[in-house]
Enzyme design. Structure first.
Site, PDB file in Angstrom:
ATOM      1  N   THR A  88       0.826  -1.205   0.000  1.00 51.67           N
ATOM      2  CA  THR A  88       0.000   0.000   0.000  1.00 51.67           C
ATOM      3  C   THR A  88       0.861   1.256   0.000  1.00 51.67           C
ATOM      4  O   THR A  88       0.599   2.201  -0.749  1.00 51.67           O
ATOM      5  CB  THR A  88      -0.934  -0.003   1.226  1.00 51.67           C
ATOM      6  OG1 THR A  88      -1.899  -1.050   1.076  1.00 51.67           O
ATOM      7  CG2 THR A  88      -1.666   1.323   1.371  1.00 51.67           C
ATOM      8  N   GLN A 123       0.089  -9.200  -6.397  1.00 50.51           N
ATOM      9  CA  GLN A 123      -0.386 -10.573  -6.564  1.00 50.51           C
ATOM     10  C   GLN A 123       0.331 -11.328  -7.680  1.00 50.51           C
ATOM     11  O   GLN A 123       0.152 -12.536  -7.817  1.00 50.51           O
ATOM     12  CB  GLN A 123      -1.900 -10.576  -6.835  1.00 50.51           C
ATOM     13  CG  GLN A 123      -2.753 -10.196  -5.642  1.00 50.51           C
ATOM     14  CD  GLN A 123      -2.686 -11.221  -4.525  1.00 50.51           C
ATOM     15  OE1 GLN A 123      -2.275 -12.368  -4.716  1.00 50.51           O
ATOM     16  NE2 GLN A 123      -3.110 -10.818  -3.327  1.00 50.51           N
ATOM     17  N   SER A 147       4.933  -6.678  -2.396  1.00 49.07           N
ATOM     18  CA  SER A 147       4.811  -6.894  -0.963  1.00 49.07           C
ATOM     19  C   SER A 147       5.425  -8.227  -0.592  1.00 49.07           C
ATOM     20  O   SER A 147       5.300  -9.209  -1.330  1.00 49.07           O
ATOM     21  CB  SER A 147       3.331  -6.867  -0.555  1.00 49.07           C
ATOM     22  OG  SER A 147       3.174  -7.094   0.820  1.00 49.07           O
ATOM     23  N   THR A 176      13.992   4.310  10.341  1.00 50.81           N
ATOM     24  CA  THR A 176      14.931   3.204  10.508  1.00 50.81           C
ATOM     25  C   THR A 176      14.420   1.969   9.781  1.00 50.81           C
ATOM     26  O   THR A 176      13.273   1.547   9.972  1.00 50.81           O
ATOM     27  CB  THR A 176      15.127   2.883  11.998  1.00 50.81           C
ATOM     28  OG1 THR A 176      15.612   4.062  12.659  1.00 50.81           O
ATOM     29  CG2 THR A 176      16.118   1.747  12.185  1.00 50.81           C
ATOM     30  N   CYS A 228      -8.650  -7.362   2.614  1.00 49.75           N
ATOM     31  CA  CYS A 228      -8.634  -5.935   2.930  1.00 49.75           C
ATOM     32  C   CYS A 228     -10.045  -5.360   3.032  1.00 49.75           C
ATOM     33  O   CYS A 228     -10.234  -4.257   3.535  1.00 49.75           O
ATOM     34  CB  CYS A 228      -7.847  -5.173   1.868  1.00 49.75           C
ATOM     35  SG  CYS A 228      -6.123  -5.725   1.727  1.00 49.75           S
TER      36      CYS A 228
END
Length: 381
Positions: A78, A187, A205, A243, A330
């Site tokens: 995202t 995906q 992701s 970080t 989601c």
């Protein structure tokens, strides 16, 4: 899936998230317990952490087939999509304020586009076909000379439909040479080819491929033109401050190193599981509508029994140790806007189930799903 915890018996919700691969988990553990320095620190532990960060970046870049300097680590897909879309809008606004996408994008894209619309951008959302695919001719027709951005998912997360992003990107270059292209590859990454020709940004992701949650990456063709969403200490070459989550990033790199070389083999294996499931669906005690296109991604199958509701069926399957989704995780149980945009009958939308595989899924998992679903459906027929 091979049982590694008593409460996970037959996990078939891999489009939502995957179990962390053992070598990836070990890489994260080593970073947390042994090589736990801050990568920005100049002492020995910090330098070790920086070296691990560099290694992981090279592993992700190898999976993307791009130079490491074009990979920016983020917290998730995202954030990567937001960074790409907002940067593309900033860069392209001198050429026009028109963006082309589709009605079935992930919310990370749609909500970002909605925010841009409120800032005066014109958003053209192409509608899907009834099988969930998107006609490339419709995308080309939506493109204009003043189109500043084309943003498409490579694979729809609910139906597994493969969108024509490569054809669309080529069309965008012809009709609006200045148009930037963002591909949501979450995906598709390590499951389907993702050639970067005509692609300016690509978001991915880790937790969809056996990595940890909390880390993603953004491919950026021209990092020097990227403006950060987050300002601060100047990490990631000044492009994403904060970080670095070194344990998650190292696990991401390890997952890429494990998945990418076996992509074609794993895709063929998952396609076989999908075909097995399709062959078994007629054995259920009620008719079943298949909502996924015939040529969709190998790891996702969406279907609707003509009885029951998805939230009830998901709970009933869970009680039997079988884990699937009623749609995109989601959406948090809300009615699927993807299936609604496909203009499916209301009953099909309300009873839809999404089954999604990974390379560790077994035929026994598929058979267990059919047995559990048959038992659950008998309550309604």
């Amino acid at each position: 899936m091979n049982e590694t915890a008593a409460e996970i018996l037959h996990y078939l919700d891999n489009a939502a998230t995957t179990q962390v691969l053992e070598p990836a988990a070990q890489a994260a553990w080593d970073c947390m317990r042994r090589q736990y320095g801050n990568p920005s620190a100049q002492h020995g532990l910090g330098l070790q952490a920086a070296a691990l960060l560099d290694r992981a970046r090279k592993q992700v870049a190898a999976a993307l087939n791009c130079p490491p300097e074009q990979v920016i680590f983020t917290s998730c897909g995202t954030e990567s999509a937001n960074t790409a879309i907002q940067n593309a809008a900033r860069r392209g606004r001198r050429f026009g304020r028109h963006i082309v996408s589709t009605q079935i994008e992930h919310k990370a894209t749609l909500e970002t586009l909605k925010a841009l619309e409120q800032q005066g951008w014109e958003i053209a959302l192409v509608s899907p076909e009834r099988d969930g695919t998107v006609d490339p001719a419709k995308i080309e027709a939506a493109l204009r000379k003043d189109t500043a951005l084309l943003t498409l998912a490579a694979v729809n997360s609910e139906t597994g439909a493969i969108l024509p992003w490569q054809e669309a990107a080529e069309a965008a270059r012809r009709k609006a040479p200045h148009c930037l292209t963002h591909v949501d590859g979450v995906q598709a990454f390590c499951k389907l080819p993702l050639p970067l020709r005509n692609v300016d940004y690509l978001s991915i992701s880790a937790h969809k491929i056996g990595g940890c949650k909390g880390v993603g990456a953004l491919y950026c063709r021209e990092p020097r033109l990227l403006q950060p969403l987050l300002w601060g200490g100047g990490q990631e070459g000044g492009l994403r401050s904060g970080t670095e989550g070194t344990p998650q990033i190292c696990a991401f790199g390890e997952a890429c190193a494990l998945r990418a070389p076996n992509r074609e083999r794993d895709a063929a294996y998952m396609e076989g599981l999908k075909q097995k499931l399709l062959a078994l669906l007629p054995s259920l005690p009620c008719p079943v509508r298949v909502n996924s296109p015939t040529n969709g991604a190998p790891h996702i199958l969406n279907f609707s029994p003509e009885a029951g509701r998805s939230e009830v069926l998901v709970r009933a399957l869970s009680d039997q140790g079988v884990y699937v989704s009623g749609g995109s995780a989601c959406a948090r149980g809300r009615r699927s806007y993807v299936l609604e945009r496909m203009k499916l009958p209301a009953q099909a939308v309300d009873s839809a189930l999404r089954v999604s595989f990974c390379p560790e899924t077994t035929e026994e998992d598929v058979e267990a799903l059919i047995q559990a679903l048959a038992q659950a459906l008998r309550l309604f027929v």
